[in-house]
Write a protein that holds these residues in place. Structure first.
Motif, mmCIF file in Angstrom:
data_model
loop_
_atom_site.group_PDB
_atom_site.id
_atom_site.type_symbol
_atom_site.label_atom_id
_atom_site.label_comp_id
_atom_site.label_asym_id
_atom_site.label_seq_id
_atom_site.Cartn_x
_atom_site.Cartn_y
_atom_site.Cartn_z
ATOM 1 N N LEU A 168 63.556 0.043 -3.588
ATOM 2 C CA LEU A 168 64.985 0.239 -3.337
ATOM 3 C C LEU A 168 65.587 1.198 -4.354
ATOM 4 O O LEU A 168 66.260 2.175 -3.992
ATOM 5 N N ARG A 169 65.347 0.943 -5.624
ATOM 6 C CA ARG A 169 65.921 1.768 -6.682
ATOM 7 C C ARG A 169 65.400 3.202 -6.627
ATOM 8 O O ARG A 169 66.152 4.148 -6.860
ATOM 9 N N GLY A 170 64.132 3.362 -6.290
ATOM 10 C CA GLY A 170 63.575 4.706 -6.154
ATOM 11 C C GLY A 170 64.253 5.476 -5.032
ATOM 12 O O GLY A 170 64.593 6.652 -5.193
ATOM 13 N N GLN A 171 64.458 4.807 -3.900
ATOM 14 C CA GLN A 171 65.116 5.458 -2.763
ATOM 15 C C GLN A 171 66.584 5.765 -3.072
ATOM 16 O O GLN A 171 67.097 6.807 -2.675
ATOM 17 N N LEU A 172 67.238 4.852 -3.787
ATOM 18 C CA LEU A 172 68.630 5.106 -4.171
ATOM 19 C C LEU A 172 68.723 6.299 -5.114
ATOM 20 O O LEU A 172 69.599 7.157 -4.968
ATOM 21 N N ARG A 173 67.832 6.370 -6.074
ATOM 22 C CA ARG A 173 67.853 7.484 -7.037
ATOM 23 C C ARG A 173 67.578 8.822 -6.353
ATOM 24 O O ARG A 173 68.163 9.837 -6.730
ATOM 25 N N LYS A 174 66.720 8.823 -5.330
ATOM 26 C CA LYS A 174 66.475 10.052 -4.566
ATOM 27 C C LYS A 174 67.755 10.561 -3.926
ATOM 28 O O LYS A 174 67.923 11.748 -3.702
ATOM 29 N N ARG A 175 68.669 9.651 -3.644
ATOM 30 C CA ARG A 175 69.944 10.000 -3.017
ATOM 31 C C ARG A 175 71.051 10.212 -4.056
ATOM 32 O O ARG A 175 72.204 10.381 -3.692
ATOM 33 N N GLY A 176 70.691 10.151 -5.338
ATOM 34 C CA GLY A 176 71.654 10.415 -6.399
ATOM 35 C C GLY A 176 72.380 9.199 -6.945
ATOM 36 O O GLY A 176 73.240 9.334 -7.806
#
Length: 124
Positions: free
Chosen positions: A43-51
Protein backbone atom coordinates in the motif's frame (compact mmCIF):
# COMPACT_ATOMS: atom_id res chain seq x y z
CA UNK A 1 -25.94 2.45 37.67
CA UNK A 2 -27.50 -0.75 36.32
CA UNK A 3 -30.90 0.42 37.63
CA UNK A 4 -30.78 3.21 35.05
CA UNK A 5 -29.65 1.00 32.18
CA UNK A 6 -32.25 0.57 29.47
CA UNK A 7 -32.42 -2.71 27.61
CA UNK A 8 -30.06 -5.64 27.89
CA UNK A 9 -26.57 -6.59 26.97
CA UNK A 10 -25.46 -7.08 23.40
CA UNK A 11 -24.95 -10.82 23.56
CA UNK A 12 -24.66 -11.30 19.80
CA UNK A 13 -21.42 -9.30 19.81
CA UNK A 14 -19.97 -11.73 22.35
CA UNK A 15 -20.50 -14.58 19.89
CA UNK A 16 -18.92 -12.55 17.09
CA UNK A 17 -15.99 -11.62 19.33
CA UNK A 18 -15.50 -15.27 20.26
CA UNK A 19 -15.49 -16.26 16.58
CA UNK A 20 -12.94 -13.53 15.80
CA UNK A 21 -10.69 -14.71 18.64
CA UNK A 22 -10.91 -18.29 17.38
CA UNK A 23 -9.74 -17.14 13.93
CA UNK A 24 -6.85 -15.16 15.43
CA UNK A 25 -5.76 -18.11 17.56
CA UNK A 26 -6.00 -20.51 14.61
CA UNK A 27 -4.10 -18.21 12.22
CA UNK A 28 -1.64 -16.95 14.83
CA UNK A 29 -0.86 -13.39 15.80
CA UNK A 30 2.60 -13.48 14.21
CA UNK A 31 1.06 -14.54 10.89
CA UNK A 32 -1.50 -11.72 11.15
CA UNK A 33 1.27 -9.20 11.84
CA UNK A 34 3.41 -10.44 8.93
CA UNK A 35 0.41 -10.38 6.60
CA UNK A 36 -0.46 -6.81 7.63
CA UNK A 37 3.13 -5.60 7.28
CA UNK A 38 3.33 -7.07 3.77
CA UNK A 39 0.05 -5.44 2.73
CA UNK A 40 1.08 -2.13 4.27
CA UNK A 41 4.41 -2.26 2.40
CA UNK A 42 2.49 -2.77 -0.86
CA UNK A 43 0.00 0.00 0.00
CA UNK A 44 2.66 2.50 1.03
CA UNK A 45 4.76 1.75 -2.04
CA UNK A 46 1.79 2.36 -4.34
CA UNK A 47 0.88 5.55 -2.48
CA UNK A 48 4.44 6.87 -2.75
CA UNK A 49 4.44 6.17 -6.50
CA UNK A 50 1.50 8.57 -6.66
CA UNK A 51 3.31 11.20 -4.58
CA UNK A 52 1.58 10.55 -1.26
CA UNK A 53 3.56 10.53 1.96
CA UNK A 54 2.24 8.25 4.73
CA UNK A 55 2.48 9.92 8.14
CA UNK A 56 2.67 6.65 10.05
CA UNK A 57 5.95 4.75 10.63
CA UNK A 58 7.21 2.22 8.08
CA UNK A 59 9.59 0.47 10.48
CA UNK A 60 8.35 -3.08 11.19
CA UNK A 61 8.88 -2.66 14.93
CA UNK A 62 6.35 0.21 14.82
CA UNK A 63 4.18 -1.26 12.10
CA UNK A 64 0.47 -1.87 12.16
CA UNK A 65 -2.34 -2.22 9.68
CA UNK A 66 -2.90 1.54 9.60
CA UNK A 67 -1.71 4.08 7.06
CA UNK A 68 -2.67 7.77 7.02
CA UNK A 69 -2.00 10.04 4.04
CA UNK A 70 -2.82 13.68 3.48
CA UNK A 71 -4.90 14.54 0.43
CA UNK A 72 -5.51 17.77 -1.39
CA UNK A 73 -8.89 19.32 -0.67
CA UNK A 74 -11.60 18.24 1.73
CA UNK A 75 -10.77 14.90 3.35
CA UNK A 76 -14.43 14.08 3.98
CA UNK A 77 -15.21 14.56 0.29
CA UNK A 78 -12.32 12.21 -0.54
CA UNK A 79 -13.76 9.60 1.86
CA UNK A 80 -17.18 9.90 0.19
CA UNK A 81 -15.68 9.68 -3.31
CA UNK A 82 -13.68 6.57 -2.43
CA UNK A 83 -16.75 4.97 -0.85
CA UNK A 84 -18.61 5.42 -4.15
CA UNK A 85 -15.75 3.45 -5.74
CA UNK A 86 -16.15 0.69 -3.15
CA UNK A 87 -13.22 1.64 -0.91
CA UNK A 88 -13.98 2.17 2.77
CA UNK A 89 -11.66 4.51 4.66
CA UNK A 90 -12.02 7.24 7.26
CA UNK A 91 -10.86 10.81 7.82
CA UNK A 92 -8.21 10.82 10.56
CA UNK A 93 -5.33 13.07 11.55
CA UNK A 94 -5.96 15.46 8.68
CA UNK A 95 -5.80 12.71 6.07
CA UNK A 96 -7.22 9.41 4.88
CA UNK A 97 -6.84 6.41 7.17
CA UNK A 98 -6.45 3.21 5.17
CA UNK A 99 -6.42 -0.02 7.16
CA UNK A 100 -5.53 -3.59 6.31
CA UNK A 101 -6.14 -6.80 8.22
CA UNK A 102 -6.11 -10.56 7.84
CA UNK A 103 -9.24 -10.51 5.63
CA UNK A 104 -7.55 -8.25 3.05
CA UNK A 105 -5.31 -9.38 0.22
CA UNK A 106 -3.18 -7.68 -2.46
CA UNK A 107 -6.19 -7.27 -4.75
CA UNK A 108 -7.71 -4.93 -2.14
CA UNK A 109 -4.65 -2.69 -2.42
CA UNK A 110 -4.92 -2.70 -6.22
CA UNK A 111 -8.64 -1.83 -5.97
CA UNK A 112 -7.93 1.02 -3.54
CA UNK A 113 -5.26 2.46 -5.83
CA UNK A 114 -7.55 2.17 -8.84
CA UNK A 115 -10.13 4.14 -6.84
CA UNK A 116 -7.52 6.78 -5.92
CA UNK A 117 -6.77 7.13 -9.64
CA UNK A 118 -10.46 7.14 -10.66
CA UNK A 119 -11.36 9.99 -8.30
CA UNK A 120 -8.08 11.76 -9.09
CA UNK A 121 -6.92 12.17 -5.51
CA UNK A 122 -3.80 14.30 -5.14
CA UNK A 123 -1.36 14.45 -2.22
CA UNK A 124 -1.63 17.32 0.25
Amino acid sequence: ASALEAGGGSYSTLYAFNAALEILVRVGMQQVLEHNLALQAQLRGQLRKRGFSPNTPDAPEHGSGICVVGVEGDVNQAVAALLKEGVVCTARGGGLRLSTHIFNDPSDIERAMAAFDAVRLQPA
